[in-house]
Design a protein around this motif. Structure first.
Motif, PDB file in Angstrom:
ATOM      1  N   THR A 471       0.803  -1.225   0.000  1.00 20.06           N
ATOM      2  CA  THR A 471       0.000   0.000   0.000  1.00 20.06           C
ATOM      3  C   THR A 471       0.834   1.273   0.000  1.00 20.06           C
ATOM      4  O   THR A 471       0.289   2.361   0.157  1.00 20.06           O
ATOM      5  N   TYR A 472       2.134   1.148  -0.145  1.00 18.43           N
ATOM      6  CA  TYR A 472       2.983   2.341  -0.081  1.00 18.43           C
ATOM      7  C   TYR A 472       4.217   2.186  -0.951  1.00 18.43           C
ATOM      8  O   TYR A 472       4.608   1.078  -1.345  1.00 18.43           O
ATOM      9  N   GLU A 473       4.831   3.319  -1.270  1.00 20.96           N
ATOM     10  CA  GLU A 473       6.090   3.375  -2.008  1.00 20.96           C
ATOM     11  C   GLU A 473       6.948   4.471  -1.380  1.00 20.96           C
ATOM     12  O   GLU A 473       6.477   5.587  -1.160  1.00 20.96           O
ATOM     13  N   CYS A 474       8.187   4.149  -1.071  1.00 29.10           N
ATOM     14  CA  CYS A 474       9.109   5.106  -0.466  1.00 29.10           C
ATOM     15  C   CYS A 474      10.356   5.214  -1.324  1.00 29.10           C
ATOM     16  O   CYS A 474      10.884   4.206  -1.788  1.00 29.10           O
ATOM     17  N   LYS A 475      10.831   6.450  -1.516  1.00 30.27           N
ATOM     18  CA  LYS A 475      12.099   6.678  -2.199  1.00 30.27           C
ATOM     19  C   LYS A 475      13.004   7.450  -1.256  1.00 30.27           C
ATOM     20  O   LYS A 475      12.554   8.368  -0.566  1.00 30.27           O
ATOM     21  N   SER A 476      14.273   7.080  -1.223  1.00 34.52           N
ATOM     22  CA  SER A 476      15.207   7.735  -0.309  1.00 34.52           C
ATOM     23  C   SER A 476      16.566   7.879  -0.948  1.00 34.52           C
ATOM     24  O   SER A 476      16.913   7.155  -1.884  1.00 34.52           O
ATOM     25  N   ASP A 477      17.344   8.833  -0.440  1.00 38.19           N
ATOM     26  CA  ASP A 477      18.737   9.036  -0.827  1.00 38.19           C
ATOM     27  C   ASP A 477      19.621   8.575   0.312  1.00 38.19           C
ATOM     28  O   ASP A 477      19.317   8.817   1.492  1.00 38.19           O
ATOM     29  N   GLY A 478      20.734   7.907  -0.013  1.00 35.41           N
ATOM     30  CA  GLY A 478      21.658   7.411   0.992  1.00 35.41           C
ATOM     31  C   GLY A 478      23.003   8.103   0.912  1.00 35.41           C
ATOM     32  O   GLY A 478      23.681   8.034  -0.117  1.00 35.41           O
ATOM     33  N   LYS A 479      23.392   8.779   2.002  1.00 32.83           N
ATOM     34  CA  LYS A 479      24.674   9.466   2.071  1.00 32.83           C
ATOM     35  C   LYS A 479      25.709   8.516   2.680  1.00 32.83           C
ATOM     36  O   LYS A 479      25.451   7.857   3.690  1.00 32.83           O
ATOM     37  N   LEU A 480      26.896   8.441   2.075  1.00 30.19           N
ATOM     38  CA  LEU A 480      27.936   7.519   2.526  1.00 30.19           C
ATOM     39  C   LEU A 480      28.515   7.976   3.858  1.00 30.19           C
ATOM     40  O   LEU A 480      29.055   9.083   3.969  1.00 30.19           O
ATOM     41  N   VAL A 481      28.405   7.103   4.885  1.00 32.20           N
ATOM     42  CA  VAL A 481      28.936   7.387   6.210  1.00 32.20           C
ATOM     43  C   VAL A 481      30.297   6.739   6.404  1.00 32.20           C
ATOM     44  O   VAL A 481      31.231   7.343   6.941  1.00 32.20           O
ATOM     45  N   SER A 482      30.441   5.488   5.979  1.00 31.74           N
ATOM     46  CA  SER A 482      31.716   4.788   6.106  1.00 31.74           C
ATOM     47  C   SER A 482      31.771   3.660   5.099  1.00 31.74           C
ATOM     48  O   SER A 482      30.741   3.210   4.585  1.00 31.74           O
ATOM     49  N   VAL A 483      32.973   3.187   4.809  1.00 35.61           N
ATOM     50  CA  VAL A 483      33.172   2.046   3.926  1.00 35.61           C
ATOM     51  C   VAL A 483      34.404   1.292   4.381  1.00 35.61           C
ATOM     52  O   VAL A 483      35.434   1.888   4.698  1.00 35.61           O
ATOM     53  N   SER A 484      34.288  -0.038   4.452  1.00 37.87           N
ATOM     54  CA  SER A 484      35.416  -0.875   4.836  1.00 37.87           C
ATOM     55  C   SER A 484      35.182  -2.275   4.303  1.00 37.87           C
ATOM     56  O   SER A 484      34.046  -2.656   3.976  1.00 37.87           O
ATOM     57  N   ASP A 485      36.258  -3.068   4.226  1.00 37.48           N
ATOM     58  CA  ASP A 485      36.119  -4.446   3.761  1.00 37.48           C
ATOM     59  C   ASP A 485      35.250  -5.256   4.705  1.00 37.48           C
ATOM     60  O   ASP A 485      34.479  -6.122   4.277  1.00 37.48           O
ATOM     61  N   ALA A 486      35.359  -4.994   6.012  1.00 42.00           N
ATOM     62  CA  ALA A 486      34.624  -5.781   6.999  1.00 42.00           C
ATOM     63  C   ALA A 486      33.154  -5.398   7.069  1.00 42.00           C
ATOM     64  O   ALA A 486      32.271  -6.264   7.137  1.00 42.00           O
ATOM     65  N   ASP A 487      32.872  -4.099   7.063  1.00 44.51           N
ATOM     66  CA  ASP A 487      31.502  -3.626   7.273  1.00 44.51           C
ATOM     67  C   ASP A 487      30.795  -3.200   6.003  1.00 44.51           C
ATOM     68  O   ASP A 487      29.610  -2.853   6.036  1.00 44.51           O
ATOM     69  N   GLY A 488      31.477  -3.172   4.865  1.00 46.70           N
ATOM     70  CA  GLY A 488      30.854  -2.748   3.631  1.00 46.70           C
ATOM     71  C   GLY A 488      30.512  -1.268   3.644  1.00 46.70           C
ATOM     72  O   GLY A 488      31.236  -0.452   4.215  1.00 46.70           O
ATOM     73  N   LEU A 489      29.376  -0.913   3.045  1.00 47.35           N
ATOM     74  CA  LEU A 489      28.929   0.472   3.004  1.00 47.35           C
ATOM     75  C   LEU A 489      27.930   0.725   4.125  1.00 47.35           C
ATOM     76  O   LEU A 489      27.045  -0.093   4.378  1.00 47.35           O
ATOM     77  N   CYS A 504       6.335   7.109   5.015  1.00 48.26           N
ATOM     78  CA  CYS A 504       7.670   6.513   4.997  1.00 48.26           C
ATOM     79  C   CYS A 504       8.578   7.089   6.070  1.00 48.26           C
ATOM     80  O   CYS A 504       8.469   8.255   6.444  1.00 48.26           O
ATOM     81  N   SER A 505       9.505   6.257   6.546  1.00 53.67           N
ATOM     82  CA  SER A 505      10.572   6.699   7.443  1.00 53.67           C
ATOM     83  C   SER A 505      11.886   6.145   6.930  1.00 53.67           C
ATOM     84  O   SER A 505      11.918   5.169   6.175  1.00 53.67           O
TER      85      SER A 505
END
Length: 644
Positions: A471-489, A504-505
């Motif tokens: 019953t819903y559609e949400c669109k969001s933008d994701g800002k890069l906080v950190s990146v590493s081999d262990a934790d990914g993005l 949406c939240s």
């Protein structure tokens, strides 16, 4: 860079958080500055003319176009990094592309490009159009001066925002010295004043490729007169005699007079196939051009803040051709009423003898105007305040290593999986479009999640996401906080669209990690999904057109119109006409995996009893009818017959 002008007393010294280095040029929308961000990034800041800012219709359109343009990834375009559309004098900051315009390369420094470069150019420009069309924009003014050449591929500038000029009154257009269109690179729809769709950009793409391959415009230059060129665009076959035979089928297909007869951008990409035959380090341009691009990048890195009234200081290195020039008075051509200009974009460079741009059009590192033109008189600009920053993923910038006077480059193959040459913080394995079903504690939720991840740096928006429920559609933008081999993005997300409004939240921080067999593992707020590569999708041809059924009470009809559009764009219009009035709603296209999946409808025209519907599926039945099935409720499937 030689054409970079010093700041004058009428210029601000900062706009928002950007320190101005000099003027790049002026155009129909205002003045353009070379600037640096607080973190040292070089940007082009476009300051709207004061007389345009007071027109409410222009400001409303400008606000909407900036909001859409900032969602376009930076892989193939100059990304929108920041904007203040509410300031007394609105402005927008885009990534500065360190490379010459295609027009400068073909006309001045090199000549027509070789066949392999044309194929790679077609691949890159088609990918740019997919990204632009994917957020609901149509470029409307794709021409050689709006295509910049960099070491790792072409970049498209001045998309979307120029459409705001369509809202400006004729009086303001004349006073501001605006230019309507670029005749040699218009589509037949623009010439005839018909509805402009993404297919219009494909026609313009064909003209650009023909020009790049032959050095000639397929419908002639303006030497023979504006009306003569417009007539040939609308009615005559293109002149492709000087285009290599191996390229003629691709280009002539793009130049079909009927929009329905042209290939979609993803079809062009598929027909070209892998564009690199020389490995990840294979240059896409001739060695002579690659060397000059390196020299230009060195000059850009060395540009510093000039004293008032002086040009920016740079190291003495030979530039790539001419640079953007600025004229106190622009040469302006406005097509007269009845000329067939129709709704053409008001964003072309001043008409010159080449038909694509005049003496004031942007050249090397071209950002001559907010609308793509490089000429026009600018109104004095007051100091500009900064209200809100909208960071976005910045496209790849060439890394240049100078040793003993020789430039060496690491050049990823176009469309390949190499890491972005500009120090992108996003590993190449994450870049692309991904989709999967959402679970919570191992139980399917019925929700689907789709990510588009692009190259970018820490603190920038590098991901756009769609979450689709019953019953819903949400669109969001994701800002890069950190990146590493262990934790990914790790991404900090912000909701940019909610249907229904307020539903949406953002779910806090999102995590994306490499999974088995080429997948990505997504998690946020206790929800998880295994995402698989999705590739670019548009609405399949079989669904296109208008479909109709009678209302259940026998009074009036229900109509469904489905248009060709990429994922995330409004593709479906539902109209109900009956005894209660007229109701219109729109729905976004989500996927075409076996069925056409669309989001919940958003009501645009209300009547008594007019309500939004849930997400739904469309399929083509064996008898050729269109069947609509609803998610999340007990509505029975509905069948529609094609009427056009």
């Amino acid at each position: 860079m030689d054409g970079l002008k010093g700041l004058t007393a009428e210029d601000p010294r900062t706009i928002g958080a950007y320190r101005l280095l000099g003027r790049l040029g002026t155009g129909g929308m205002g003045r353009v500055y070379l600037a640096r961000s607080e973190g040292g990034r070089t940007v082009a800041v476009k300051l709207v003319r004061a007389e345009l800012a007071v027109e409410q219709e222009f400001r409303d359109r400008f606000r909407a176009e900036v909001a859409a343009a900032r969602r376009v990834g930076g892989r193939w375009t100059a990304p929108v990094l920041d904007a203040d559309t509410e300031a007394d004098v609105p402005w927008v900051a885009t990534g500065y592309i360190a490379g010459p315009a295609l027009s400068e390369v073909v006309e001045g420094t090199y000549g027509p490009l070789p066949e392999d470069s044309i194929n790679r150019l077609a691949y890159g420009l088609s990918s740019a159009l997919l990204d632009i069309h994917g957020v609901g924009l149509v470029h409307r003014d794709l021409k050689p001066s709006n295509v910049l050449l960099t070491i790792d591929g072409p970049r498209v500038i001045d998309f979307g925002i120029a459409r705001a000029l369509d809202a400006v009154s004729e009086h303001t257009q004349t006073r501001a010295g605006m230019v309507v269109g670029s005749p040699s690179f218009m589509s037949p729809e623009q010439v005839r004043g018909e509805r402009i769709t993404p297919a219009s950009d494909v026609f313009c793409l064909g003209s650009v490729l023909a020009y790049a391959a032959s050095g000639r415009m397929p419908f002639g230059s303006l030497v023979s007169g504006v009306h003569s060129v417009l007539f040939r665009v609308a009615e005559s076959d293109p002149d492709l005699d000087a285009v290599p035979e191996s390229l003629q089928e691709l280009i002539s297909g793009c130049l079909a007079k009927s929009p329905e007869g042209r290939p979609a951008p993803e079809e062009i990409i598929a027909s070209i196939g892998p564009v690199s035959s020389g490995g990840a380090a294979s240059p896409w341009l001739p060695a002579e051009l690659i060397a000059r691009l390196g020299q230009h990048a060195v000059r850009l890195l060395d540009t510093d803040t000039p004293p008032s009234g002086q040009p920016a200081r740079t190291r003495t290195v030979e530039a790539v051709g001419a640079s953007p020039s600025e004229h106190a008075e622009s040469r302006t051509t406005v097509l007269p009423a009845g000329s067939g200009s129709g709704s053409a974009s008001a964003s072309g460079g001043a008409y010159g003898p080449d038909g694509g741009h005049g003496p004031g059009a942007p050249r090397s590192g071209s950002h001559g105007g907010p609308d793509g033109s490089g000429s026009g008189a600018a109104a004095p600009a007051p100091a500009v305040s900064r209200r809100r920053r909208w960071p976005l993923a910045l496209g790849a910038v060439a890394v240049v290593i100078a040793a003993a006077g020789v430039a060496t480059f690491t050049v990823p193959a176009l469309g390949g999986g190499g890491r972005s040459g500009g120090g992108s913080d996003i590993p190449a394995a994450y870049v692309g479009t991904w989709t999967g079903a959402v679970e919570r504690d191992g139980v399917p939720t019925g929700q689907q999640r789709r990510f588009v991840i692009s190259h970018g740096s820490m603190g920038e928006v590098v991901a756009n996401s769609i979450s689709l429920g019953a019953t819903y559609e949400c669109k969001s933008d994701g800002k890069l906080v950190s990146v590493s081999d262990a934790d990914g993005l790790r991404l900090d997300t912000t909701v940019v669209h909610s249907a229904p409004e307020g539903r949406c939240s953002a779910l806090g921080e999102h995590s994306l990690k490499r999974g088995p067999r080429g997948t990505l593992m997504w998690s946020a707020a206790g929800r998880t999904a295994t995402l698989r590569p999705a590739g670019h999708e548009v609405v399949p041809t079989a669904y296109l057109g208008t479909w109709e059924r009678p209302n259940a009470d026998g009074v009036g009809t229900q109509r469904v119109t489905i248009e060709r559009a990429p994922v995330g764009s409004a593709a479906v219009t539902i109209e109900v006409r009956g005894s209660g009035g007229h109701c219109t709603a729109r729905a976004d296209f989500y996927s075409a995996d076996g069925k056409l999946t669309v989001g919940p409808s958003v009501v645009q025209r209300r009547a008594p009893g007019c309500t939004a519907s849930s997400s739904s599926y469309f399929r083509i039945a064996g008898d050729g009818s269109l069947v609509r099935e609803f998610r999340g409720n007990d509505k029975q499937p509905r069948s529609y017959t094609k009427v056009q």
